[in-house]
Design a protein around this motif. Structure first.
Motif, PDB file in Angstrom:
ATOM      1  N   CYS A  44      -2.462   4.199   6.074  1.00  0.00           N
ATOM      2  CA  CYS A  44      -1.871   2.872   5.859  1.00  0.00           C
ATOM      3  C   CYS A  44      -0.595   2.720   6.688  1.00  0.00           C
ATOM      4  CB  CYS A  44      -1.547   2.701   4.379  1.00  0.00           C
ATOM      5  SG  CYS A  44      -0.804   1.116   3.960  1.00  0.00           S
ATOM      6  N   ARG A  50      -9.373   0.153   9.722  1.00  0.00           N
ATOM      7  CA  ARG A  50      -8.651   1.222   9.040  1.00  0.00           C
ATOM      8  C   ARG A  50      -9.066   2.576   9.571  1.00  0.00           C
ATOM      9  NH1 ARG A  50      -4.189   0.031   6.364  1.00  0.00           N
ATOM     10  NH2 ARG A  50      -4.009   0.759   4.222  1.00  0.00           N
ATOM     11  N   ASP A  97      -6.268   0.314  -1.473  1.00  0.00           N
ATOM     12  CA  ASP A  97      -4.996  -0.324  -1.079  1.00  0.00           C
ATOM     13  C   ASP A  97      -5.273  -1.501  -0.131  1.00  0.00           C
ATOM     14  OD1 ASP A  97      -2.412  -1.047  -0.401  1.00  0.00           O
ATOM     15  OD2 ASP A  97      -1.972   0.756   0.750  1.00  0.00           O
ATOM     16  N   SER A 139       2.053   1.568   5.685  1.00  0.00           N
ATOM     17  CA  SER A 139       3.208   1.921   4.849  1.00  0.00           C
ATOM     18  C   SER A 139       3.636   3.370   5.100  1.00  0.00           C
ATOM     19  CB  SER A 139       2.885   1.726   3.368  1.00  0.00           C
ATOM     20  OG  SER A 139       2.567   0.378   3.123  1.00  0.00           O
ATOM     21  N   HIS A 147      -2.142   7.645   0.275  1.00  0.00           N
ATOM     22  CA  HIS A 147      -2.145   6.909  -0.999  1.00  0.00           C
ATOM     23  C   HIS A 147      -3.431   6.121  -1.211  1.00  0.00           C
ATOM     24  CE1 HIS A 147       0.086   4.250   1.854  1.00  0.00           C
ATOM     25  NE2 HIS A 147      -0.610   3.282   1.271  1.00  0.00           N
TER      26      HIS A 147
HETATM   27 ZN    ZN Z   1      -0.654   1.327   1.674  1.00  0.00          ZN
END
Ligand code: ZN
Ligand code: NAD
Length: 346
Positions: free
Chosen positions: A38, A339, A153, A40, A62
């Motif tokens: 991700c 992704r 997510d 993040s 995550h």
């Molecule tokens: Zn994330």
């Protein structure tokens, strides 16, 4: 076992050998089948020491899925061999928000030091991972873990954001998605599946816009100030009934505010640090602005159901754990289509 860890402020993630985790009472040990990469992660690895609160070394990941390997004392709802997805925003399980299934907004997580796997607790980019409670596990129910792990997510976060705006997204309305990467390309599909809105996608990269078209966006625009007039033109002057900003930098939040229709919603999901001034005359009448975080337990169940119905398919690139640093290089370079997913036990 092997794990991908962020070990030092300012360093790049590296594959290391660490002891196998041991399952404790109430916990579940998973053999990890898939872990999503991700933006993040990239964000937290860019933080200076004084803003970094996730602990070091940090096993990343995550977005996780796995097969139950062993259960601790008192666990009765899952058993070895079960294929599961991990709900990531762990809460205390007892407060009002957790009771509603909104553990992403747990009232005690911060005070009690409860952190999501991969964002404080050891994450899914390892051969095994510990899940602190069986309630954080959702059965995959036949879904392929590699293709669907990112729904935890990159699916759940846009689903939560879009569901909140659904009352404003009936037939004849318009939704704008800014940033058609991991979250955005799933967000477009969710909008097409559960709302009546026409979807306009914005990105700075033509390949990402091509992906947006492939996954259902009816219009694509380069993300720059001209997009505001283009959205007004596409909507007969009204603007967008909802704008979902999956970038969240200053230029994109300003675009989002400028293209929102009267009574529209602006949802800032990206954590780029942008701030939208809101006040009378700053945005169209009655525009609501929010900045949500992740999603609820029930919404994860719903988003997996949506995938099972065939309405949502994550575009993925796959990597072994040894190749995981390369996935992060590609993420850093903005080169990933959809992704990146790590398969730790490939
Ligand atoms: Zn994330
Ligand atoms: P990503 O890197 O996969 O995708 C980002 C996309 O934005 C790329 O397609 C990129 O080309 C595009 N982009 C970059 N600058 C742009 C601009 N100025 N205008 C339009 N498009 C632009 O990232 P991701 O994993 O999908 O994450 C998106 C954002 O959401 C990140 O900021 C991430 O940290 C954040 N995030 C927030 C939550 C939350 O709960 N609020 C959860 C997950 C991720």
């Amino acid at each position: 076992m092997k794990a991908l860890q962020y070990r030092e402020i300012g360093s790049r993630p590296e594959v290391v050998s660490i002891p196998d985790p041991v399952v404790g009472p109430g916990q579940v040990l998973l053999t990890v089948t898939a872990a999503g990469v991700c933006h993040s992660d990239e964000f937290i690895m860019g933080l200076p020491a004084e803003q970094y609160v996730y602990g070091l070394p940090l096993t990343l990941g995550h977005e996780g899925a796995g097969i139950v390997e062993a259960v601790g004392a008192g666990v009765s709802g899952v058993r070895p061999g079960d294929a599961v997805a991990v709900y990531g925003p762990w809460g205390c399980g007892r407060c009002l928000m957790c009771a509603r299934g909104e553990e992403n907004y747990c009232l005690n997580a911060q005070a009690d030091g409860i952190r999501p796997p991969g964002l404080g607790a050891p994450g899914a980019m390892a051969e095994y991972m510990i899940v602190d409670d069986e309630r954080h596990l959702v059965p995959l129910g036949g879904l392929d873990p590699v293709k669907n792990v990112s729904l935890t997510d990159a699916g759940l976060t846009p689903y939560h954001a879009i569901k909140t705006s659904l009352p404003k997204l009936g037939a004849g309305t318009t939704a704008v998605v800014i940033g058609t990467g991991g979250l955005g390309h799933v967000g477009i599909q969710i909008l097409r599946a559960i709302s009546g809105a026409t979807v306009i996608a914005l990105d700075v990269n033509q390949e990402k816009l091509d992906l947006a078209t492939e996954v259902g966006a009816q219009h694509t625009l380069l993300s720059n100030p001209d997009a505001v007039a283009a959205v007004r033109e596409l909507t007969g002057g009204r603007g967008a009934n909802a704008v979902f900003d999956f970038v969240g930098v200053q230029p994109t939040v300003e675009l989002a505010g400028a293209m929102a229709a009267t009574d529209g919603d602006v949802t800032i999901v990206g954590i780029g640090g942008g701030a939208l001034p809101v006040g009378f005359g700053r945005v169209a009448y009655d525009v609501a602005v929010r900045a949500p975080y992740w999603g609820s337990r029930s919404e994860l169940i719903e988003v997996l159901d949506l995938a099972r119905s065939g309405a949502v398919e994550v575009e993925i690139e796959t990597y072994t754990l040894d190749e995981a640093p390369k996935a992060y290089e590609r993420l850093h370079a903005g080169a990933i289509r959809g992704r990146a997913v790590i398969i730790p036990n490939a």
